[in-house]
Every structure is written in structure tokens, then in C-alpha cells.
Design an enzyme around this catalytic site. Structure first.
Site, short mmCIF file in Angstrom:
data_model
loop_
_atom_site.label_atom_id
_atom_site.label_comp_id
_atom_site.label_asym_id
_atom_site.label_seq_id
_atom_site.Cartn_x
_atom_site.Cartn_y
_atom_site.Cartn_z
N LYS A 1 34.84 41.65 36.86
CA LYS A 1 35.32 42.50 37.95
C LYS A 1 35.54 43.89 37.35
O LYS A 1 36.65 44.46 37.38
CB LYS A 1 36.61 41.89 38.53
CG LYS A 1 37.12 42.52 39.80
CD LYS A 1 36.27 42.25 41.02
CE LYS A 1 36.84 42.97 42.24
NZ LYS A 1 35.91 42.95 43.39
N ASP B 1 32.93 38.74 43.04
CA ASP B 1 32.85 38.50 44.49
C ASP B 1 31.39 38.31 44.91
O ASP B 1 31.07 37.44 45.72
CB ASP B 1 33.54 39.62 45.29
CG ASP B 1 33.36 41.00 44.69
OD1 ASP B 1 32.76 41.11 43.60
OD2 ASP B 1 33.80 41.99 45.30
#
Ligand code: NAD
Length: 360
Positions: free
Chosen positions: A195, A227
Site C-alpha cells: 500500500k 486493494d
């Protein structure tokens, strides 16, 4: 080759499925001219019953002397078993945490493979399942958010909780090296998941992975935000080969990847340290609901034994032979109850072990 394997059959279906994996290992040893010395050890509920401790120091010392550990599963029915009336540190699962820590197992490897014959169990759309997938999730196991400093306290009259996500470059480098080594034995592609648009730990992760990648010119690699990775796993799982990620992301993504295969009885796993040593076990638990009935699916444990041959002993042809034998029994239509479908032949746990051993 002479292999020294510590065997921890454990609780529930553990003894049933591990016996079948040993049968298949013995068939491989006979065919390829190896010898195997097994040392049977206790861990989990059976160790509590024998020694009053889910994992004794003597057992750890014996496991450390082996080349690898083959583990079934540990634990009982968490509502009814007397083991769960004990304090947390004396319960079966404490043995699992202790052995992972004592053996320095920092890399968890979970393959997610969709067999052609089991496509109906895949919960994804048919056009996605039809493309198939064959990936491994490489999860960092001893760092990150689950092991960082944490506290809960009142700040200005408001209860506040803090968890800390820490990674050192040493921790990142050692798992990245494992991931690239494993990619070299597969389709030579690493997807590193992080991330990095938000987290400092991810930016360091990315930098170190790039440094490691430079030593593996044959392996293609990419970075992917977590994600997006969660979406890609259900949209186009065929794109992945080795997915490398930190502890918490790996916890979630490896369960997602397992889920899309649709059959827990087929899922193997390995936990590795810096040497060739590894602990190999099925991804599922001890399944107390079906224990002692000879109906468990032994394939996850048999495939874990194949991983042991590949990653601890570098016996790729022997590992291939086991994986091919598993495919063959599936093609021939043999199924344990958990993966049974119309038109197939239902077999018991030990029959499945025999069928695979015969086809090695
Ligand atoms: P589980 O994985 O044992 O069982 C979940 C479901 O999957 C059950 O219906 C079970 O019958 C089925 N299943 C699992 N493995 C199977 C196989 N090989 N063949 C056919 N069916 C299979 O999970 P649970 O019920 O949540 O946990 C039971 C016990 O296992 C608990 O004590 C838990 O703590 C322990 N556990 C141990 C490990 C481990 O040893 N690494 C991992 C997970 C859970």
C-alpha cells in the site's frame, strides 16, 4: 537421498491424513531410491493429554534436528473439548505458535490452484473459472502489524487504541529472496503487493523488493496495491504466479485465494525459515466433526508433502510425480466426500491415499 522427517500427526483428522501422506512419500522413496527416517512427535491436544503441555521443549529440540516437519493439524472442538477450558497458553493452538516461533518460520507459502476437475466448486463466474489459476501466496509471518507495539489508553477523555506496523529492510529482504527463489521454480513472475501510496512500511517494502529483483533477471515482477490485488484475485486470478506480501495483507489475501479454489481439503501450505528447513501442513484445521471416520480428504496433506520434497529437498521430479498422481486420480473420477460430485466414485481417506501412492 536420506531424509529425516519429523512427523506431528496432531489431533482430529491429523493422524488419518498424515498417514496417507507418509504412504505417498514412501511410494516416492521406493520409486526414486531414497530413504526416509520418520520421527513421530506430539503437539496440540494429544501432547496436552500425554505431557500436560501442548508442545514440550524436548519436542521442539527433536523437530529442530529434522530436515523438515510434516504436520497434520491440531486442536479439538473449541466448544466441547476440555482442552479449551485450560488457560490460553496451555491450549492446543499455543503449540502451533510456539513451534513457528522456535523454528524461525517467517515465510508462509500457500498455493491456490484450481483443478480442471473441481471447477464446479469455484465460486467465481464460469468464464473466469474456465481460465483456471495456479498461484502461491507468500506471506510474511513474523513482522508487521500483528507483532508491532500496541496499546489502548484514554487520551483527553477518549479511549484510543494504537497498533504499530513495523518492517526492517532485513525482514523484507529475506522474504523477497524466498519469493524470487520460489518463482524460479515456477512460472518466474512475482507480484509484490503493498500500500505504497499511503504507508511508509510499504514504500520501504517496494524499494527492497526492487533491489532483490535486480538479482533475478529471469523473473518478471510488478508492484500492485493491495486493494487492487483483492479485486484482481476475483476478476482475473490467472494473472498471478507468486504473490509476495506482508503479514496482514497476506492473511487476508491468502484466505481470499483459498476461497476461490472452493475446496479446503485440497489446500497445502508451507512455512519456511532462512535455511531449507520447512514445516508443511494442510491449510485446514483438525475437522473434529469428521475425525475418526476415515472420510477426510488427505490430498492437502499429500500436496504439502510434495512441497516438502520441492522446497526442502530440491527433489522437483519427485514433487512433480506426486502432483501428477493427484491430478490422475481426479481425472479418473475418484473423490472424497468433501469434493464429491455427480458421476464420480466416492472413496474413503485411506483409499484416496492408496490410489495416489499407486500412481506415483
Ligand atoms: P476446520 O478446517 O477443521 O474445519 C472446517 C470445515 O472444513 C469442517 O466442516 C471440516 O469437516 C472441513 N474440513 C477441513 N479439512 C477437511 C479435510 N481434509 N477433508 C474434508 N473436510 C475437511 O476448521 P474449524 O472447524 O474452524 O476448526 C477445528 C479445529 O481445528 C479447531 O480446534 C481449530 O482451532 C483447529 N485448527 C487448527 C489448525 C492447524 O492445526 N493449523 C488450523 C485451523 C484450525
Amino acid at each position: 537421498m536420506n531424509m529425516n522427517i519429523a512427523v506431528i500427526k496432531g489431533d482430529g483428522i491429523g493422524p488419518e491424513v498424515v498417514s496417507e501422506a507418509m504412504k505417498v512419500l514412501d511410494a516416492v522413496a521406493a520409486k526414486y531410491g531414497h530413504t526416509i527416517a520418520y520421527e513421530q512427535l506430539l503437539m496440540g491436544g494429544c501432547s496436552i493429554d500425554a505431557y500436560g503441555d501442548p508442545l514440550t521443549d524436548e519436542t521442539v529440540a527433536k523437530a529442530k534436528k529434522a530436515d523438515a516437519v510434516l504436520l497434520g493439524s491440531i486442536g479439538g472442538n473449541t466448544s466441547t473439548s476440555p482442552w479449551y477450558k485450560l488457560p490460553p497458553k496451555k491450549r492446543p493452538e499455543a503449540g502451533l505458535l510456539k513451534i513457528r516461533k522456535e523454528l524461525g518460520l517467517f515465510a508462509n507459502l500457500r498455493p491456490a490452484l484450481l483443478y480442471d476437475q473441481l471447477k464446479d466448486a469455484c465460486p467465481l463466474k464460469k468464464e473466469i473459472a474456465d481460465k483456471g489459476f495456479d498461484m502461491v501466496i507468500m506471506r510474511e509471518l513474523t513482522g508487521g502489524l500483528y507483532f508491532g507495539e500496541r496499546k489502548t489508553e484514554e487520551v483527553d477523555g477518549v479511549m484510543t487504541a494504537v497498533d504499530t506496523l513495523t518492517y526492517t529492510e532485513t525482514e523484507i529482504r529475506r522474504i523477497a529472496i524466498k519469493a524470487f527463489d520460489i518463482a524460479m521454480k515456477r512460472r518466474k513472475k512475482v507480484t509484490s503487493v503493498d500500500k505504497a501510496n499511503v504507508l511508509d512500511s510499504s514504500r520501504l517494502w517496494r524499494k527492497v523488493v526492487e533491489e532483490v529483483a535486480a538479482d533475478y533477471p529471469e523473473v518478471s515482477y510488478e508492484h500492485m496495491l493491495v486493494d487492487n490485488a483483492a479485486m484482481q484475485l476475483v476478476k482475473d486470478p490467472a494473472q498471478f504466479d507468486v504473490v509476495l506480501t506482508e503479514n496482514m495483507f497476506g492473511d487476508i489475501l491468502s484466505d481470499e485465494a483459498s476461497m476461490i479454489t472452493g475446496s479446503i481439503g485440497m489446500l497445502s501450505s508451507a512455512s519456511l525459515n532462512e535455511t531449507k528447513f520447512g514445516l508443511y501442513e494442510p491449510s485446514g484445521g483438525s475437522a473434529p466433526d469428521i475425525a475418526g471416520q476415515n472420510i477426510a480428504n488427505p490430498i492437502a496433506t499429500i500436496l504439502s508433502a510434495a512441497m516438502m520434497l520441492r522446497y526442502t529437498f530440491d527433489l522437483d521430479a519427485e514433487a512433480d510425480a506426486i502432483e501428477a498422481a493427484v491430478r490422475k486420480v481426479l481425472v479418473e473420477g475418484y473423490r472424497t466426500g468433501d469434493i464429491m460430485s455427480e458421476g464420480c466414485t466416492k472413496v474413503l481417506c485411506d483409499e484416496m491415499g492408496n490410489l495416489i501412492a499407486e500412481r506415483v
